[in-house]
Design a protein around this motif. Structure first.
Motif, mmCIF file in Angstrom:
data_model
loop_
_atom_site.group_PDB
_atom_site.id
_atom_site.type_symbol
_atom_site.label_atom_id
_atom_site.label_comp_id
_atom_site.label_asym_id
_atom_site.label_seq_id
_atom_site.Cartn_x
_atom_site.Cartn_y
_atom_site.Cartn_z
ATOM 1 N N TYR A 45 0.976 -1.201 -0.087
ATOM 2 C CA TYR A 45 -0.043 0.076 0.163
ATOM 3 C C TYR A 45 0.983 1.324 -0.239
ATOM 4 O O TYR A 45 1.344 1.751 1.014
ATOM 5 N N ALA A 46 1.038 1.703 -1.164
ATOM 6 C CA ALA A 46 2.137 3.091 -1.142
ATOM 7 C C ALA A 46 1.205 4.184 -0.445
ATOM 8 O O ALA A 46 0.168 4.127 -0.135
ATOM 9 N N GLY A 47 2.039 5.133 -0.141
ATOM 10 C CA GLY A 47 1.492 6.413 0.660
ATOM 11 C C GLY A 47 0.066 6.926 -0.017
ATOM 12 O O GLY A 47 -0.222 6.460 -0.951
ATOM 13 N N TYR A 66 -1.932 11.838 -2.555
ATOM 14 C CA TYR A 66 -1.338 13.245 -2.659
ATOM 15 C C TYR A 66 -0.012 13.119 -2.365
ATOM 16 O O TYR A 66 0.797 14.119 -2.019
ATOM 17 N N GLN A 67 0.778 11.779 -2.295
ATOM 18 C CA GLN A 67 2.014 11.841 -2.069
ATOM 19 C C GLN A 67 2.978 12.806 -2.868
ATOM 20 O O GLN A 67 3.828 13.241 -2.364
#
Lengths: 628, 186, 510, 298
Positions: free
Chosen positions: D38-40, D43-44
């Protein structure tokens, strides 16, 4: 008045010859004063094509040979931009030739070249055209290699090609003279067109004799090697003239003869083979232009000498111009002429900046240079702007003519020609960036630490060229109006233009808005730049080297400059079909020498041998008569 | 009233806000010095996935904010670490994994390993464990993020202020007074 | 109208050549004056004859009151007198060089007598109206040529002169054979008489006469298979001999060729036709001469010795002149005359200046031209100007010659036009090696140490002769209309054989 | 008249930056999902950009700053000529294809010049690879452009969009399917995604051109890449997917971007000359086949 100008030029050239070596800048001042004079006169004469002038020489038998001149819109346009660029180069060469060794010779023959340049473009009849054509061939021989052994071999290719093409043209002129009885260009062109109907054999012979000249002079496919030799070895400021102006003469002559011919055939294609409604022959020429541009681009990508690179890029640009010219659409021809002017401007800029770099570093191999931008900012800026306009990037002048060429090709439905041009223009971007990086950016070698900017007098032409490139890029309408007057003289439909908004069948561009868009986004980028924290300057060698301090494994800035085989792997792709045309011409030369050598030894044979040959050949003649 | 002085605001005012963003996107320099490096791949990939916190490996010190010293540090690699640390841009942080950077660990008496990393470069956080497991590493990262948020992780400022002291320690270890091979001038 | 004093042009030189040879004290001292006096006399007298010719047209000299068809008589027409004047000027210049060059002290007396014989022979050849008389003086002409070539008694000059001796003896044997044959058939030896009834004789004998007459002159005309003597004799001969050879001998043989072809065979409308041996003489000559052009140019391109290059380039130009003549049209003829003029005025200067430039050097090859512009500035300028004039710089006679040549062959597209390719090849090669020589002049020769001891005493004779020749060149460049009227008049005269016969024979009947 | 140009200019450029960053964020989450992590937050990338602009940075020469700025402004200037849905900045130059293709090269030239002034040899190696690849993917893309210009007789993107209005059937995607496939592969090269990312190869040349970019320069790099994504996907949606209303346009763009990412996440990296060979053979033959079909039919 033109005759007066030319005569006055000859006197000045001899006068300049006697200036002593110590004040040689005086010699070059006379030189640039004379070009300024010609420039001033061409502007004041203006474009009224009623101006006619004659100077009769001799009338043997039924030949009344005379030099006569007329101002045609095309001739006037070519004279204007060539003399302007010659004037700029001459300012540059005042300082450059201060301690050049053979500069007295260069000056004299360059003078003759300028006289014949104006004479050629304003010539009204073929006889004058031929005289000045041959004068250019002879005088450029001595300017390219004024007693330098290195450039002697290089200039031979150029010289032999230009002599062959000028004498083939001579035989073509004679056939036309037989038909029309006069040398005047207008009558001969009309006769040349009508010749295709009544005696096609003559017409083809004349066409071939003129086409050879065009192929040789504008370095198309089989003859694309001589620019790389001649420009690389010529004196630096002259190579900008060579590739800016001298390569355009073949083009000028072809526009005179072949454009009216092909347009006529286009209207009345009686018994000619038509390939998507343009004559087959002009289709072949267009394709030869495309092939030349592709080959020259890939050769330029490989070349490591900066002047060779620029020379090959000239050949590629000549390829575009030929393709656009022979697509015979109004946008195509206008684009070709406009691209000739633009190419002359940005090519002179490129060569002048290369000459400036060579003036300071005496080095032409790109991998030995590097980092010149940090020491020579003005030269760098000229080179950068020249590269941008050479690659056809919008705000500058190269783009408008390239856009017109695309409109011309696309509107007259040439898919694969457009693709070829697009391939070579993207390739152009490759080698232009390679030149920019290896000469000006990257690491500055230690030995060039004390390189200074070129003296101010050399910078003036650079500033003017920069101004020219930007102003034509933003307001192309001034040049397009001139081209429109040329188009009307060949009754081709004009380009409709409403103050810098050019409309073409496919789409329109407004170069002022294009420039505004670019400046707007640049301001946006600048604002963003100010938002971020101020940056800190750092030494050139302070770069990421995976933790190892460069000083430890005594890494000098020169070793750190990556430029030698910039597109190495890319070049290996073409190894399988790489033919060396230079090798081909060298083998011909060796063959001729061999035959000559055989006859020479035959000559100095024994005495008894001579008698036998005498008797034998006498008998042979009689047998030959018997067989005949 | 100093709240509204722009210089103060610029220094402190924004810093709080920016620290929030620095916390949320910490980029780690992929530079493995010791035996702990093997712990990093699992933290990066799908099992423990540190990308959830906006952290990712970066190729060059210019682009990175976080320097991980994963395990013992020999003198030779100390020289490289210092050179890389100086190439990184402020604000930058250092995390030391395992006990070796603290007191030399099991190599405390070896001739080539340094015993205390903090003498040479400022260490913001050190994570215990003779090579801490990924959970401990992520726990450490979260702790560092909290410190950054309330502005305590100021190792880089310490390095700038008493740079002389650090430089002296570094020279004492790295500079060679006597030539190692005879005849080689210093 | 008969005008008997022209014979003096021949007698005076013969007389003074014997006089000069006397070992008497008085003459030993003053032989130079006699030598120069005779040459000047010839020149001035021929100018006087020229003015008379202008007034009265062709002049006939009756010798021993034997009217034309019988006995020897001299014909001085506009065409021949002008040739004579031009050759006298070249002869005068080379004589000045010969006399005032003070190195070969002893045999100068002997050489000047030979030169006088040479002068007498070529003036007789040009003026004679009788075939046998032509043969006799042609013999004297080639013998004196041989003697001059062998003056330097080096390896090359001896070898060249022996070769020339053998070839010209075979040639004169052929000529004698042809004269005997003509006398047997036509019973007369007078050129006009032969021309009058040359049409009547049978086809076979016509071919016989043409081949044998041509065979004799070809070796002189330096056409390829027959010009094997050039490379050694030019390379070995003295400088002033080269001027004589390139200036006068070729032009005289050209004159004989023109006189024979155009007046005797009445070339363009020669009717050589028979059922089983149709002979297209034009095509035969064209192929023959174009082969010789190519070969001469190639040898000139590849040879290293300066004199040899210039020799073969003059051979190639003569073959081009012949090439132009065989077209048989007025414009072809005028292009030939223009090229002859350019050879006469620029070839001697080329030899003179190249000799001076390579004076200090041992072997006279291309490299000895290096750094010429600084060593011998005056002579290298002379060389450059004459080379550019010779190769056909616009507005020079050579250029107009080439223009007419292209006009003759390129205007009507028949199968002769493909020979134009040969001409273009020869022009390119010629431009190439001349400009290579000029380029060598400008090359800076670092290796050559500046040894000051070469005394470049600029001998006055070379200076003066160079100056005269260059001024002639400049005059011809600035005022092209000098040779404009000359050419038109010459071509009219040559092309109507009737008028030539009329003036000679009619005088006879009356 | 002047200020509505400025307003339209700001709208055009800011949408491209914001949406570009949004697509990057969603793209990162999409790739993470493929890799089962689960990437950030989406709005990373906004956070990354703000963090980068907050960091100090170094530069080797004023040419480096000028170059990076020119690169970014080049891409922004190109986006202005792209008709987003039915919004356009300049009324009389609504998406001239040839201008767009040439304006993109300013972006490359600016970035290349700035980066090669940094003195690190890795960056010119990267740029050399990028340019060589560029000549590779430009051919199929140019062929597709020529085909479309021939198809609807005008090189304005706006007109090309008009011809594709109405139902889904008259999208160019369905009219010229092979050209679309070739262009998608070319898009892969244009964005520098995985099979053709020899220029940014982090393992070999330490992220190529971006090796010396620190702080705000890297921020410029990010923004340039973001608006480049927006631009290239925007062109292809306009060319083939009939760019519909504003929202429809953005969804199509996102779909295209995610399509390239899905290809990218499963492919290793081409050597760049093999990449060029690949581009000149397979996608070009697709589009060529379509062009020949079109020429025969016409």
């Amino acid at each position: 008045m033109i005759i007066g100008l030319l005569f006055y030029g000859i006197i000045l050239s001899f006068l300049a010859l006697f200036v002593r070596k110590k004040y040689n800048f005086l010699r070059w001042i006379i030189f640039s004063f004379y070009i300024f004079l010609t420039l001033f006169l061409t502007i004041t004469i203006g474009k009224d094509s009623t101006y006619f002038e004659t100077f009769n020489l001799i009338s043997i038998l039924n030949f009344d040979l005379s030099l006569n001149f007329r101002i045609t819109p095309l001739g006037w346009l070519f004279t204007l931009f060539t003399t302007l660029l010659l004037f700029l180069t001459s300012i540059f060469s005042i300082v450059k030739n201060k301690n050049e060794d053979a500069e007295r010779l260069i000056n004299f023959f360059w003078f003759i070249l300028i006289i014949s340049n104006t004479g050629l473009f304003l010539a009204d009849d073929l006889f004058t055209l031929f005289i000045f054509w041959e004068l250019i061939g002879i005088s450029s021989y001595f300017v390219i290699s004024p007693g330098w052994v290195s450039s002697f071999r290089a200039v031979n290719y150029y010289f032999i090609f230009s002599i062959i093409c000028s004498f083939f043209m001579f035989s073509g002129i004679m056939i036309l003279y037989e038909g029309t009885g006069t040398f005047s260009i207008q009558k001969n062109v009309l006769y040349f067109i009508s010749l295709f109907e009544n005696s096609p054999l003559n017409a083809i012979f004349v066409a071939i004799s003129l086409i050879i000249g065009f192929f040789v002079k504008s370095a198309l496919f089989p003859f694309h090697i001589w620019p790389a030799q001649a420009h690389a070895k010529a004196p630096d400021d002259f190579s900008s003239v060579l590739s800016g102006i001298i390569i355009k003469y073949g083009l000028y002559r072809t526009i005179l003869f072949f454009i009216p011919l092909f347009l006529f055939i286009k209207e009345y294609p009686v018994n000619h083979i038509m390939v998507n409604n343009i004559p087959l022959f002009s289709h072949i020429l267009a394709w030869s232009g495309a092939i030349t541009s592709i080959i020259a681009t890939f050769l330029a990508i490989e070349s490591n000498d900066m002047k060779k690179l620029a020379a090959y890029s000239t050949v590629a640009n000549m390829g575009y111009i030929t393709t656009a010219l022979f697509s015979l659409s109004s946008f195509g021809i206008a684009g070709a002429i406009f691209h000739t002017i633009n190419h002359a401007i940005f090519k002179t800029a490129i060569f002048l900046s290369i000459a400036a770099v060579k003036y300071r570093t005496h080095e032409t191999q790109m991998h030995k240079l590097g980092g010149m931008a940090y020491k020579m900012p003005v030269t760098f800026l000229t080179f950068l702007l020249a590269i941008i306009s050479a690659a056809g990037i919008p705000p500058l002048n190269g783009y408008v003519s390239k856009w017109m060429i695309y409109q011309g090709l696309l509107s007259s439905k040439f898919p694969f020609l457009t693709l070829a041009i697009f391939l070579s223009s993207t390739g152009a971007f490759m080698y232009l960036f390679r030149a920019l990086h290896s000469i000006f950016l990257g690491q500055l070698p230690e030995k060039f630490d004390n390189v200074k900017e070129v003296p101010f007098l050399m910078q003036i032409p650079m500033y003017i060229l920069m101004f020219l490139m930007v102003s034509i890029g933003i307001f192309p309408q001034f040049v397009i109006n001139l081209i429109n007057s040329v188009l009307t003289s060949y009754n081709i439909s004009n380009i409709n233009i409403k103050n810098s908004m050019i409309f073409s069948p496919l789409s329109g561009i407004d170069s002022v808005k294009v420039f505004l868009a670019f400046t707007g986004s640049f301001i946006l980028a600048f604002i963003l730049y100010l938002i971020g924290k101020p940056r800190k300057h750092v030494q050139p060698l302070d770069t990421y080297t995976a933790g190892q301090d460069p000083a430890d494994f005594n890494l000098t800035r020169e070793l750190y400059h990556f430029a030698y085989k910039f597109y190495g792997p890319f070049e290996h792709m073409f190894d399988s079909f790489r033919t060396d045309t230079k090798e081909f011409y060298d083998s011909i030369e060796r063959k001729i020498n061999e035959i000559g050598g055989y006859f020479r030894d035959f000559q100095s044979g024994s005495i008894r041998g001579t008698i036998y040959t005498f008797m034998l050949s006498f008998v042979l003649i009689i047998i030959y008569w018997w067989l005949l | 009233m100093e709240l509204y002085s722009t210089k103060k605001l610029k220094d402190e005012g924004f810093e709080q806000i920016l620290n929030f963003f620095r916390k949320k996107s910490l980029w780690m320099l992929h530079y493995c010095t010791g035996c702990g490096a093997v712990e990093l791949p699992p933290t990066m990939t799908s099992r423990w996935d540190m990308e959830r916190f906006g952290m990712g490996p970066m190729a060059t010190p210019r682009q990175a904010d976080l320097l991980l010293i994963t395990g013992y540090l020999s003198l030779k690699s100390l020289k490289r670490v210092i050179y890389t640390y100086e190439q990184m841009q402020n604000p930058k942080w250092v995390i030391a994994l395992g006990s070796c950077p603290i007191n030399g660990g099991i190599y405390y008496d070896s001739y080539s390993v340094i015993n205390r990393l903090a003498l040479y470069i400022p260490v913001d956080l050190s994570i215990e464990g003779c090579m801490p497991r990924p959970e401990a590493i992520i726990e450490g990262f979260i702790k560092l993020m909290k410190q950054i948020e309330n502005g305590e992780a100021v190792g880089y400022k310490k390095y700038q202020e008493n740079y002389k002291w650090y430089k002296q320690n570094q020279d004492s270890v790295l500079k060679r007074e006597f030539p190692v091979l005879s005849g080689e001038e210093k | 109208m008969n005008y008997n004093t022209t014979v003096l042009l021949i007698i005076i030189p013969i007389l003074s050549s014997f006089l000069v040879y006397m070992p008497v004290g008085l003459i030993k001292k003053s032989f130079k004056i006699i030598f120069l006096a005779t040459i000047l006399f010839n020149l001035l007298f021929s100018l006087k004859i020229f003015s008379v010719v202008l007034k009265y047209g062709n002049l006939i000299t009756i010798i021993g009151n034997y009217h034309p068809p019988f006995g020897i008589n001299l014909v001085s027409s506009f065409f021949s007198i002008l040739f004579l004047i031009a050759l006298y000027i070249v002869f005068l210049i080379s004589a000045i060089i010969f006399i005032f060059k003070n190195d070969t002290k002893n045999n100068q007396q002997k050489i000047s007598s030979v030169l006088l014989l040479y002068l007498a022979s070529f003036s007789e050849i040009i003026l004679t109206g009788d075939l046998f008389n032509l043969f006799v003086f042609f013999e004297i002409f080639s013998i004196s040529n041989i003697i001059i070539i062998s003056l330097k008694n080096e390896k090359f000059s001896l070898k060249g002169s022996i070769k020339y001796l053998l070839i010209s003896s075979i040639g004169s044997a052929l000529l004698l054979f042809a004269i005997g044959y003509i006398y047997a058939i036509l019973g007369t030896l007078n050129l006009a008489e032969i021309a009058l009834n040359f049409e009547k004789i049978s086809f076979f004998s016509k071919c016989f006469i043409i081949f044998f007459l041509m065979g004799s002159i070809l070796s002189e005309l330096e056409v390829f298979p027959f010009n094997l003597w050039i490379s050694d004799s030019y390379a070995g001969a003295k400088n002033f001999v080269n001027i004589l050879l390139s200036g006068i001998s070729c032009v005289v043989s050209l004159y004989i060729f023109i006189r024979m072809f155009f007046t005797i065979f009445n070339y363009p409308s020669i009717s050589l036709y028979s059922y089983n041996f149709p002979l297209d003489i034009k095509l035969l000559l064209l192929t023959f001469f174009s082969l010789s052009i190519i070969v001469n140019q190639l040898v000139a391109l590849t040879s290293k010795n300066i004199k040899r290059i210039l020799a073969f380039s003059s051979a190639a130009t003569i073959s081009t002149i012949l090439f132009a003549l065989t077209s048989g049209t007025k414009s072809g003829f005028s292009s030939a005359i223009l090229l002859i003029i350019s050879t006469i005025i620029s070839k001697p200067l080329l030899f003179l200046s190249s000799h001076q430039i390579t004076k200090g050097k041992m072997e006279k090859n291309l490299d000895s031209f290096k750094n010429g512009i600084n060593r011998k500035r005056y002579f290298s300028i002379l060389f450059i100007v004459s080379a550019i004039f010779f190769t056909g710089f616009p507005l020079t006679p050579a250029f107009f010659g080439k223009l007419m040549l292209f006009y003759t062959y390129a205007s009507k597209l028949n199968y002769y036009t493909y020979f134009i390719i040969v001409i273009i090849f020869s022009i390119t090669v010629e431009f190439f090696y001349y400009f290579r020589m000029i380029h060598k002049l400008f090359i800076k020769d670092e290796t050559e140490r500046e040894n000051k001891n070469i005394k470049n005493n600029l001998s006055i004779s070379y200076f003066v002769s160079g100056l005269t020749m260059i001024s002639i060149l400049i005059i011809f460049f600035i005022f092209p209309n000098i040779y404009e009227k000359v050419i038109t008049k010459m071509s009219e005269e040559i092309f109507n054989q009737k008028e030539y016969i009329q003036t000679i024979l009619k005088l006879g009947e009356k | 008249m002047m200020n509505n140009y400025i307003v339209r200019f700001l709208i055009g450029s800011l949408t491209s930056i914001i949406l570009g960053l949004l697509y990057m964020g969603i793209g990162r989450k999409f790739i993470a999902r493929i890799r089962r992590c689960y990437a950030g937050p989406f709005y990373q990338s906004f956070i990354d950009v703000i963090k980068l602009f907050s960091k100090h940075s170094i530069s080797h020469h004023w040419i480096m700053d000028f170059g990076i700025m020119m690169g970014f402004s080049g891409i922004i200037a190109t986006v202005i000529f792209l008709p987003i849905g039915n919004f356009y900045v300049f009324p009389d130059m609504k998406g001239n294809l040839i201008i767009i293709m040439y304006f993109m090269t300013i972006g490359y030239l600016g970035m290349a010049m700035g980066v090669s002034a940094s003195g690190n040899p890795n960056s010119p190696i990267g740029i050399g690879r990028a340019l060589a690849l560029m000549i590779g993917y430009e051919i199929p893309f140019a062929l597709a452009v020529i085909l479309l210009i021939f198809a609807n007789g005008s090189s304005l993107l706006y007109n090309i969009i008009q011809t594709q209005q109405g139902s889904i059937y008259n999208w160019n995607l369905l009219k010229y399917p092979f050209a679309f496939i070739g262009t998608i592969i070319a898009l892969q090269g244009m964005l520098g995604e995985q099979p053709f990312d020899a220029m940014i190869a982090p393992a070999e040349i330490a992220s190529g051109p971006m090796v010396e970019l620190s702080g705000k320069f890297l921020g410029f790099g990010f923004l340039q890449h973001a608006s480049q994504i927006f631009l290239e996907t925007g062109i292809i949606t306009a060319m083939f997917l009939g760019g519909g209303t504003i929202i429809g346009f953005f969804t199509k763009q996102l779909f295209l971007y995610l399509l390239t990412l899905s290809i990218a996440s499963v492919f290793p990296r081409f050597r760049f000359e093999d990449g060029v060979k690949f581009f000149w053979t397979i996608p070009t033959s697709f589009v060529l086949f379509q062009l020949i079909l079109f020429l025969i039919k016409r």
